[in-house]
Motif scaffolding. Structure first.
Motif, PDB file in Angstrom:
ATOM      1  N   GLU A   1       5.875  -3.016   9.385  1.00  0.00           N
ATOM      2  CA  GLU A   1       6.933  -2.259  10.682  1.00  0.00           C
ATOM      3  C   GLU A   1       8.079  -2.087  10.374  1.00  0.00           C
ATOM      4  N   MET A   2       9.062  -2.726   9.705  1.00  0.00           N
ATOM      5  CA  MET A   2       9.933  -2.417   9.269  1.00  0.00           C
ATOM      6  C   MET A   2      10.440  -0.745   8.434  1.00  0.00           C
ATOM      7  N   LEU A   3       9.331  -0.606   8.015  1.00  0.00           N
ATOM      8  CA  LEU A   3       8.990   0.982   6.650  1.00  0.00           C
ATOM      9  C   LEU A   3       8.525   1.856   7.940  1.00  0.00           C
TER      10      LEU A   3
ATOM     11  N   PHE B   1      -2.103  -2.218   5.678  1.00  0.00           N
ATOM     12  CA  PHE B   1      -1.777  -1.889   7.169  1.00  0.00           C
ATOM     13  C   PHE B   1      -0.167  -0.247   7.031  1.00  0.00           C
ATOM     14  N   VAL B   2      -0.036  -0.195   5.590  1.00  0.00           N
ATOM     15  CA  VAL B   2       1.130   0.550   5.631  1.00  0.00           C
ATOM     16  C   VAL B   2       0.760   2.077   5.164  1.00  0.00           C
ATOM     17  N   ASP B   3       1.032   2.914   4.398  1.00  0.00           N
ATOM     18  CA  ASP B   3       1.279   4.107   3.697  1.00  0.00           C
ATOM     19  C   ASP B   3       2.650   4.285   3.306  1.00  0.00           C
TER      20      ASP B   3
ATOM     21  N   GLU C   1      -5.698  -6.869  16.113  1.00  0.00           N
ATOM     22  CA  GLU C   1      -4.981  -5.768  18.089  1.00  0.00           C
ATOM     23  C   GLU C   1      -3.689  -5.676  18.028  1.00  0.00           C
ATOM     24  N   ARG C   2      -2.810  -6.473  18.223  1.00  0.00           N
ATOM     25  CA  ARG C   2      -1.603  -7.283  18.287  1.00  0.00           C
ATOM     26  C   ARG C   2      -0.664  -5.991  17.239  1.00  0.00           C
ATOM     27  N   TYR C   3      -1.130  -6.411  15.886  1.00  0.00           N
ATOM     28  CA  TYR C   3       0.157  -6.356  14.880  1.00  0.00           C
ATOM     29  C   TYR C   3       0.017  -4.868  14.816  1.00  0.00           C
ATOM     30  N   ILE C   4      -1.477  -4.325  15.259  1.00  0.00           N
ATOM     31  CA  ILE C   4      -1.465  -2.447  15.155  1.00  0.00           C
ATOM     32  C   ILE C   4      -0.615  -1.806  15.772  1.00  0.00           C
TER      33      ILE C   4
ATOM     34  N   MET D   1      -5.256 -12.387   9.970  1.00  0.00           N
ATOM     35  CA  MET D   1      -3.416 -12.011   9.266  1.00  0.00           C
ATOM     36  C   MET D   1      -3.292 -13.530   9.453  1.00  0.00           C
ATOM     37  N   PRO D   2      -2.030 -13.625   8.706  1.00  0.00           N
ATOM     38  CA  PRO D   2      -1.179 -14.801   8.189  1.00  0.00           C
ATOM     39  C   PRO D   2      -0.552 -15.735   9.550  1.00  0.00           C
ATOM     40  N   GLU D   3      -1.016 -16.210   9.785  1.00  0.00           N
ATOM     41  CA  GLU D   3      -0.220 -17.540  10.930  1.00  0.00           C
ATOM     42  C   GLU D   3       1.153 -16.717  11.433  1.00  0.00           C
TER      43      GLU D   3
END
Length: 184
Positions: free
Chosen positions: A132-134, A50-52, A158-161, A150-152
């Motif tokens: 998310e921290m990055l 999810f990140v770059d 959708e919430r993660y995005i 997603m992992p538990e």
């Protein structure tokens, strides 16, 4: 001769393999979002879902240009400077704090790397997602490979995005990381 006994390398949690006690291996090839991790007797390289994160070298000019464009046309040298700072921050964080790796052992195309999430214990019993921290520190864009389910230990996709979007808005508003280097 004494035999070395290793803890269990990983266990299964739904669709995910969990590496519960990994160690960061400092490597020349590491990037803020691509890290060499030792789990038991084996080392693997994991790239965050999810990140770059900002590049640390000039080795991939197209990726560097894309990142510069994303961060409002930031100069290439500032992208590399931010990537270097981000790598230092990640290395320090993962060297001092416990973390857990979640992977499906899905390969990054044309590499020996695997996609993963990394959750870091930021205070006793409280874990945060490294990607998310990055993003929250202005070192990464929410533009990496996605996955389902997603992992538990993480929210649904959708919430993660949405949380990545909120982290990016916070980084922009506070002008952290690469957002500091660009004009609003």
């Amino acid at each position: 001769m004494e035999e070395t006994v290793y803890e269990t390398r990983a266990y299964k949690e739904g669709d995910w393999w969990v590496l519960p006690h990994p160690e960061l291996v400092v490597s020349r090839a590491s990037e803020p979002d691509t890290l060499r991790i030792r789990s038991g007797p084996k080392e693997d390289v994991f790239t965050l879902y999810f990140v770059d994160a900002a590049e640390t070298t000039w080795m991939r000019p197209r990726r560097l240009r894309d990142q510069a464009e994303f961060f409002r046309k930031a100069p290439d040298d500032l992208v590399i400077e931010a990537g270097t700072k981000a790598l230092g921050w990640v290395t320090d964080l993962l060297s001092k704090r416990p973390f857990t790796v979640y992977t499906k052992w899905g390969r990054v195309p044309e590499t020996e790397r695997y996609y993963a999430f990394i959750k870091v214990e930021v205070e006793p019993g409280k874990f945060e997602d490294l990607g998310e921290m990055l993003v929250r520190r202005g070192y990464a864009s929410p533009a990496g490979q996605q996955t389902r389910p997603m992992p538990e230990s993480l929210p649904p996709v959708e919430r993660y995005i949405a949380s990545l979007g909120k982290a990016m808005a916070q980084a922009k508003a506070e002008r952290t990381g690469l957002w500091h280097a660009v004009t609003p």
